[in-house]
Design a protein around this motif. Structure first.
Motif, PDB file in Angstrom:
ATOM      1  N   GLY A 175      32.165   3.931  12.622  1.00 14.70           N
ATOM      2  CA  GLY A 175      32.921   4.431  11.881  1.00 14.70           C
ATOM      3  C   GLY A 175      32.493   5.759  10.897  1.00 14.70           C
ATOM      4  O   GLY A 175      33.062   6.428  10.261  1.00 14.70           O
ATOM      5  N   GLN A 176      31.248   6.349  11.685  1.00 14.42           N
ATOM      6  CA  GLN A 176      30.587   7.357  10.696  1.00 14.42           C
ATOM      7  C   GLN A 176      30.616   8.318  11.796  1.00 14.42           C
ATOM      8  O   GLN A 176      30.488   8.426  13.050  1.00 14.42           O
ATOM      9  N   LEU A 177      30.754   9.696  10.923  1.00 13.81           N
ATOM     10  CA  LEU A 177      30.650  10.950  11.593  1.00 13.81           C
ATOM     11  C   LEU A 177      29.681  11.650  11.122  1.00 13.81           C
ATOM     12  O   LEU A 177      29.380  12.035   9.783  1.00 13.81           O
ATOM     13  N   TYR A 178      28.329  11.883  11.831  1.00 13.74           N
ATOM     14  CA  TYR A 178      27.329  12.591  11.289  1.00 13.74           C
ATOM     15  C   TYR A 178      27.165  14.059  11.625  1.00 13.74           C
ATOM     16  O   TYR A 178      27.338  14.378  13.043  1.00 13.74           O
ATOM     17  N   GLU A 179      27.347  14.796  10.903  1.00 12.08           N
ATOM     18  CA  GLU A 179      27.206  16.328  11.097  1.00 12.08           C
ATOM     19  C   GLU A 179      25.893  16.599  11.024  1.00 12.08           C
ATOM     20  O   GLU A 179      25.372  16.821   9.768  1.00 12.08           O
ATOM     21  N   VAL A 180      25.003  16.930  12.403  1.00  9.95           N
ATOM     22  CA  VAL A 180      23.716  16.982  12.184  1.00  9.95           C
ATOM     23  C   VAL A 180      23.153  18.410  12.190  1.00  9.95           C
ATOM     24  O   VAL A 180      23.666  19.064  13.421  1.00  9.95           O
ATOM     25  N   THR A 181      22.220  18.964  11.612  1.00 10.58           N
ATOM     26  CA  THR A 181      21.645  20.270  11.705  1.00 10.58           C
ATOM     27  C   THR A 181      20.397  19.976  11.366  1.00 10.58           C
ATOM     28  O   THR A 181      20.000  19.151  10.760  1.00 10.58           O
ATOM     29  N   GLY A 182      19.402  21.303  11.570  1.00  6.80           N
ATOM     30  CA  GLY A 182      18.260  21.192  11.055  1.00  6.80           C
ATOM     31  C   GLY A 182      18.030  21.518   9.601  1.00  6.80           C
ATOM     32  O   GLY A 182      19.135  21.787   8.912  1.00  6.80           O
ATOM     33  N   ILE A 249      21.590  14.228   8.983  1.00  2.90           N
ATOM     34  CA  ILE A 249      20.198  13.372   9.623  1.00  2.90           C
ATOM     35  C   ILE A 249      19.706  12.552   8.349  1.00  2.90           C
ATOM     36  O   ILE A 249      19.400  11.252   8.684  1.00  2.90           O
ATOM     37  N   PRO A 250      19.354  13.274   7.124  1.00  5.76           N
ATOM     38  CA  PRO A 250      19.216  12.278   5.960  1.00  5.76           C
ATOM     39  C   PRO A 250      20.048  11.111   5.795  1.00  5.76           C
ATOM     40  O   PRO A 250      19.792  10.160   5.557  1.00  5.76           O
ATOM     41  N   GLN A 251      21.464  11.545   5.960  1.00  4.55           N
ATOM     42  CA  GLN A 251      22.351  10.352   5.741  1.00  4.55           C
ATOM     43  C   GLN A 251      22.288   9.213   6.734  1.00  4.55           C
ATOM     44  O   GLN A 251      22.263   8.107   6.378  1.00  4.55           O
ATOM     45  N   ALA A 252      22.089   9.537   8.036  1.00  3.16           N
ATOM     46  CA  ALA A 252      21.883   8.551   8.873  1.00  3.16           C
ATOM     47  C   ALA A 252      20.343   8.058   8.921  1.00  3.16           C
ATOM     48  O   ALA A 252      20.216   6.714   9.245  1.00  3.16           O
ATOM     49  N   LEU A 253      19.520   8.814   8.804  1.00  2.00           N
ATOM     50  CA  LEU A 253      18.010   8.206   8.873  1.00  2.00           C
ATOM     51  C   LEU A 253      17.271   7.967   7.468  1.00  2.00           C
ATOM     52  O   LEU A 253      16.405   7.269   7.724  1.00  2.00           O
ATOM     53  N   GLY A 254      17.890   8.328   6.648  1.00  2.00           N
ATOM     54  CA  GLY A 254      17.155   8.274   5.293  1.00  2.00           C
ATOM     55  C   GLY A 254      15.748   9.168   5.318  1.00  2.00           C
ATOM     56  O   GLY A 254      14.946   8.754   4.474  1.00  2.00           O
ATOM     57  N   ARG A 255      15.581  10.051   6.079  1.00  2.00           N
ATOM     58  CA  ARG A 255      14.495  11.083   5.985  1.00  2.00           C
ATOM     59  C   ARG A 255      14.853  12.451   6.311  1.00  2.00           C
ATOM     60  O   ARG A 255      16.117  12.761   7.027  1.00  2.00           O
ATOM     61  N   PRO A 256      14.085  13.352   5.968  1.00  2.00           N
ATOM     62  CA  PRO A 256      14.592  15.167   6.301  1.00  2.00           C
ATOM     63  C   PRO A 256      14.780  15.083   7.940  1.00  2.00           C
ATOM     64  O   PRO A 256      13.800  14.544   8.659  1.00  2.00           O
ATOM     65  N   ALA A 257      15.472  16.173   8.246  1.00  4.98           N
ATOM     66  CA  ALA A 257      15.568  16.753   9.503  1.00  4.98           C
ATOM     67  C   ALA A 257      14.099  17.525   9.923  1.00  4.98           C
ATOM     68  O   ALA A 257      13.678  18.103   9.044  1.00  4.98           O
ATOM     69  N   LYS A 258      13.830  17.640  11.145  1.00  5.34           N
ATOM     70  CA  LYS A 258      12.737  18.075  11.696  1.00  5.34           C
ATOM     71  C   LYS A 258      12.737  19.756  11.706  1.00  5.34           C
ATOM     72  O   LYS A 258      13.750  20.332  11.959  1.00  5.34           O
ATOM     73  N   SER A 259      11.732  20.364  10.984  1.00  2.00           N
ATOM     74  CA  SER A 259      11.773  21.870  10.963  1.00  2.00           C
ATOM     75  C   SER A 259      11.748  22.597  12.196  1.00  2.00           C
ATOM     76  O   SER A 259      11.044  21.735  13.168  1.00  2.00           O
ATOM     77  N   PHE A 260      12.309  23.900  12.427  1.00  2.00           N
ATOM     78  CA  PHE A 260      11.807  24.507  13.555  1.00  2.00           C
ATOM     79  C   PHE A 260      10.391  24.696  13.896  1.00  2.00           C
ATOM     80  O   PHE A 260       9.940  24.770  14.954  1.00  2.00           O
ATOM     81  N   ASP A 261       9.653  24.957  12.778  1.00  2.00           N
ATOM     82  CA  ASP A 261       8.152  25.285  12.821  1.00  2.00           C
ATOM     83  C   ASP A 261       7.572  24.039  13.557  1.00  2.00           C
ATOM     84  O   ASP A 261       6.851  24.104  14.458  1.00  2.00           O
ATOM     85  N   ASP A 262       7.907  22.858  13.067  1.00  2.00           N
ATOM     86  CA  ASP A 262       7.349  21.683  13.686  1.00  2.00           C
ATOM     87  C   ASP A 262       7.755  21.410  14.904  1.00  2.00           C
ATOM     88  O   ASP A 262       7.040  20.920  15.754  1.00  2.00           O
ATOM     89  N   PHE A 263       8.950  21.711  15.370  1.00  2.00           N
ATOM     90  CA  PHE A 263       9.372  21.739  16.801  1.00  2.00           C
ATOM     91  C   PHE A 263       8.539  22.553  17.710  1.00  2.00           C
ATOM     92  O   PHE A 263       8.167  21.999  18.858  1.00  2.00           O
ATOM     93  N   VAL A 264       8.218  23.771  17.147  1.00  2.00           N
ATOM     94  CA  VAL A 264       7.560  24.836  18.112  1.00  2.00           C
ATOM     95  C   VAL A 264       6.037  24.113  18.293  1.00  2.00           C
ATOM     96  O   VAL A 264       5.560  24.164  19.388  1.00  2.00           O
TER      97      VAL A 264
END
Ligand SMILES: NC(=O)c1ccc[n+]([C@@H]2O[C@H](COP(=O)([O-])OP(=O)(O)OC[C@H]3O[C@@H](n4cnc5c(N)ncnc54)[C@H](OP(=O)(O)O)[C@@H]3O)[C@@H](O)[C@H]2O)c1
Length: 276
Positions: A175-182, A249-264
């Protein structure tokens, strides 16, 4: 959900599906992958393939192709959910797109299906630049797209896959809607600058016309549906409506979303061969 729950991953050979399937199996869950080329044959354009894919399935990760915004998507999603219910499926996690009213019609169909649901509504994937159709831009050192300075909060699909696996295996996400962004807004020029800086190789951004973009896609062999979906995204969705970050992402996982720098940095191996 228990270890014996049978999960079905639709789009299992795609960017998020591959990760979800692998992560589930690594954790000891039973999962099968479906698509036209997958272990289980499944084709959105051939409804006869749907029922057998759903045999013995308890929960589904539902990705649609090319996009929930295409006209036939609501009918397909509606028929799929009805069939899933008849076949005894209890839960669907839907991958949706951000800022797309037509995708939200499909979200509502899943929410009202009578099945337990989770919706992951995602911004543009970081991995479009590594595993997707924008990778050649980085390899060639030139991102050429029909967009100006409009920023987008690109999201990493490792984060999305983690949420999807959680949602399939832990009832607390029902029943959760997670709107996920970086975690940050980046223009496509800022994306090019980030690649240049982190890879230490020049990648420039150039705004081109929509016609030139479409011609390029055609020459690269993109199918009609994908070209229409991208045209819709660049002409309508990228108008500023998504130019803000969200906390899914913080709502669902309890941690920050991954940054674009880290992705590259973590995906530098995809870009070996970038022209100096
Ligand atoms: N990319 C993004 O930035 C982004 C952002 C938000 C939401 N989304 C959504 O994510 C979904 C996947 O998009 P993507 O471009 O990222 O996908 P992708 O990684 O290219 O994967 C597409 C998957 O769909 C399967 N597929 C293609 N045609 C199919 C058909 N006719 N029947 C059944 N399966 C089919 C492919 O496998 P086979 O070739 O084996 O069939 C593959 O597993 C779309 O609904 C899109 O709107 C994407």
């Amino acid at each position: 959900m228990t270890q014996s729950t049978q999960h079905l991953i639709i789009g299992a050979t795609g960017k998020t599906g591959t990760r979800v399937l692998e992560n589930l199996r690594e954790k000891g869950f039973s999962a099968k992958g479906a698509s036209r080329q997958g272990d289980v044959h499944f084709d959105w354009n051939d409804e006869k393939t749907w029922a057998s894919a759903l045999n013995g399935v308890d929960s589904v990760y539902l990705t649609y192709y090319p996009d929930l915004a295409i006209p036939k998507a609501p009918e397909d999603i509606s028929r799929f959910c009805a069939l899933a219910k008849i076949r005894g499926v209890s839960h669907i996690t839907l991958l949706s797109g951000r800022g797309e009213p037509a995708a939200q019609v499909c979200e509502n169909i899943v929410k009202q299906s009578g099945l337990s649901w989770t919706v992951v509504r995602a911004s543009w994937f970081n991995q479009n630049f590594s595993e997707g159709m924008f990778r050649d831009y980085i390899l060639n050192g030139r991102i050429a797209l029909p967009v100006d300075h409009m920023p987008e909060p690109f999201v990493d699909i490792d984060d999305i896959a983690e949420i999807v696996v959680e949602s399939l295996t832990d009832d607390k996400h029902n029943g959760q809607l997670y709107e996920v962004t970086g975690p940050e807004l980046l223009s496509f020029k800022a994306v090019a600058d980030t690649f240049s800086r982190v890879l230490n190789k020049p990648v420039v951004f150039e705004q081109i016309s929509l016609e030139a973009f479409q011609q390029g896609l055609e020459s690269a062999g993109a199918d009609k549906g994908a070209i229409e979906a991208l045209t819709y995204l660049f002409t309508e969705v990228l108008d500023g409506r998504n130019a803000h970050t969200c906390e899914g992402i913080p709502q669902a996982l309890g941690r920050p979303a991954k940054s674009f720098d880290d992705f590259v940095r973590d995906n530098a191996h995809w870009f070996e061969g970038v022209k100096k």
